[in-house]
Design an enzyme around this catalytic site. Sequence first.
Site, PDB file in Angstrom:
ATOM      1  N   GLU A 236       0.826  -1.227   0.000  1.00 14.50           N
ATOM      2  CA  GLU A 236       0.000   0.000   0.000  1.00 14.50           C
ATOM      3  C   GLU A 236       0.853   1.267   0.000  1.00 14.50           C
ATOM      4  OE1 GLU A 236      -3.038  -0.248   3.087  1.00 14.50           O
ATOM      5  OE2 GLU A 236      -4.062  -1.833   1.999  1.00 14.50           O
TER       6      GLU A 236
ATOM      7  N   GLU B 209      -5.362  -8.618  -0.182  1.00 15.63           N
ATOM      8  CA  GLU B 209      -6.057  -8.296   1.074  1.00 15.63           C
ATOM      9  C   GLU B 209      -7.527  -8.146   0.733  1.00 15.63           C
ATOM     10  OE1 GLU B 209      -4.561  -5.223   3.705  1.00 15.63           O
ATOM     11  OE2 GLU B 209      -2.477  -5.765   3.235  1.00 15.63           O
TER      12      GLU B 209
HETATM   13  O1  AHR Z   1      -4.861  -6.016   7.132  1.00 15.71           O
HETATM   14  C1  AHR Z   1      -4.725  -4.853   7.905  1.00 15.71           C
HETATM   15  C2  AHR Z   1      -4.117  -3.684   7.166  1.00 15.71           C
HETATM   16  O2  AHR Z   1      -4.973  -3.227   6.174  1.00 15.71           O
HETATM   17  C3  AHR Z   1      -2.839  -3.977   6.431  1.00 15.71           C
HETATM   18  O3  AHR Z   1      -1.742  -3.882   7.264  1.00 15.71           O
HETATM   19  C4  AHR Z   1      -2.808  -2.906   5.404  1.00 15.71           C
HETATM   20  O4  AHR Z   1      -2.080  -3.309   4.276  1.00 15.71           O
HETATM   21  C5  AHR Z   1      -4.248  -2.612   5.127  1.00 15.71           C
HETATM   22  O5  AHR Z   1      -4.483  -1.260   5.111  1.00 15.71           O
HETATM   23  O1  AHR Z   2      -6.010   1.890   9.730  1.00 13.62           O
HETATM   24  C1  AHR Z   2      -4.993   2.471   8.927  1.00 13.62           C
HETATM   25  C2  AHR Z   2      -5.331   2.448   7.467  1.00 13.62           C
HETATM   26  O2  AHR Z   2      -6.542   3.112   7.171  1.00 13.62           O
HETATM   27  C3  AHR Z   2      -5.518   1.114   6.890  1.00 13.62           C
HETATM   28  O3  AHR Z   2      -4.320   0.450   6.715  1.00 13.62           O
HETATM   29  C4  AHR Z   2      -6.210   1.453   5.614  1.00 13.62           C
HETATM   30  O4  AHR Z   2      -6.784   0.369   4.934  1.00 13.62           O
HETATM   31  C5  AHR Z   2      -7.197   2.441   6.099  1.00 13.62           C
HETATM   32  O5  AHR Z   2      -7.634   3.306   5.094  1.00 13.62           O
END
Ligand code: AHR
Ligand code: AHR
Length: 497
Positions: A173, A292
């Site tokens: 991400e 994911e």
């Molecule tokens: O799966 C939880 C979190 O969601 C992961 O760490 C991240 O890649 C996503 O935003």
């Molecule tokens: O919770 C942090 C981030 O916020 C997550 O990794 C993402 O999926 C969300 O937008």
Amino acid sequence: MSTAQIFLDRNRTIAAISPLLFGGFAEHMGRCIYEGIYDPKSPLADENGLRTDVLDALREQKYTVMRYPGGNFLSGYNWLDGVGPKDQRPRRRDLAWFSIESNQFGTNEFIDFCRAIDSAPMLGVNMGTGTIQSAADLVEYCNAPTGTYYADLRASHGYKDPHNVKYWCVGNEMDGPWQIGALEMAEYGKKAREAAKMMKWHDPTIETILCGSSNDRMPTYPEWDRVALEIAWEQVDYLSIHYYAGNREDDTASYLASAIQFEEYVDTLDGTLRYVKAKRRSKHDVYLSWDEWQVWYKGDPTRGNWQEAPHLAEESYNLEDALVVAQWLNVFLRKSQVLKIACVAQIVNIISWLQTRADGLLKQTSFYPFKLVSNHARGHALDVLVKAPSVETSKFGDVPALDVSASYDAETGNGAIFIVNRSQTDAIAAELIWQDGEPVTFDAAWQLAGSDVKAANTWDDPNAITARSIAVPQMANGKATIQIPPLSFTTLTTRGK
Ligand code: AHR
Ligand code: AHR
């Protein structure tokens, strides 16, 4: 009672179902690793500290591939912290989840865990604080024969033979402002291209996954995907999709039509892949890795107050969530021409249908659809034609009440049909009509159903919603009729000629 027709033809195929569609994801977050997979002090742990009840449940779900170590955690992780003698591994502050990381579980423990559940490891390299050098070093550590520094380091840690890790995520991400070391799209494309190039020079048999947009609400979606792909196309094999679904507005009819949105997401990125391939005049193919996916919206904290293994994002799943998961799996089969990897996020405790307590394990509603599809979808996905009454939704207009996928394995002659009835009120008599290749007989049938969309399994009532075995319908002249209750997921397996 309403009626519907489901037309099946074993020659009308979409694509071979990639076995990697039934993958999982395990991150150093909350209680996924510690107290989930790895709990050496537990009486339930084996000699490697792995919880045997969790291993058994994961084996039951037949995970084919397992993504690790993150997630957002990846972008601040130095993999060298997690290898070597455990008493010399550093305790660190993890800035992704504001938690303490003991590093008692790392790459080698993860590989052992994958071997224990017969899953292919899929490792991530850090593109946040990490360098292209540290990424390449990890590939050498894991996959090179002994005789050079990192391969010998692996051997000195007790693993003489290479781990042969085939699947590699190039970051996580990287478009997200929440990401440690987030990058602009062209910056990321370039860093990923150079990292993947070095990684493949170490081991040309690996396959790499480029970070796509973090979700379809990102302001840069799908431009990020196009730009990163145009830069890194020849060095990568997959583009990642991430998405978390939820029923925030408590609009169950729309939520139960989530498959429409999932398909649109895949179609847009499929179009992006085709555009970039054409623009680059490339012979190389890139597929999608939905690495994911899960239901996540109920709002548990995601910051750990500098605790080890804090309780974070431990979602409770109800009937409607299970029916959304079932549709997601249907979409994986229906889009199997472009979707080749998928990993549910995550496999235990964090955003998971499996929850541990010191003395046991709870299987939540959505455990069952995943288990049924991953156990029975084999061979090719079929292009099923469905004629069903429609259901009204505020988000997607009228949608068919039934969401269906099917598979047929020409080698064994076995087939499977997966049917969600998203109607909240109407039972449907569904006629299954084989236009070609009718099976000899039904093998088995299971149904997960209920009348209360919010019904969930709890520690006091752990089997409120499960997949129950039901009587198989009668087959006559390539036709059979099955009663499908409202709010249900049905799996039928067939035996062929
Ligand atoms: O799966 C939880 C979190 O969601 C992961 O760490 C991240 O890649 C996503 O935003
Ligand atoms: O919770 C942090 C981030 O916020 C997550 O990794 C993402 O999926 C969300 O937008």
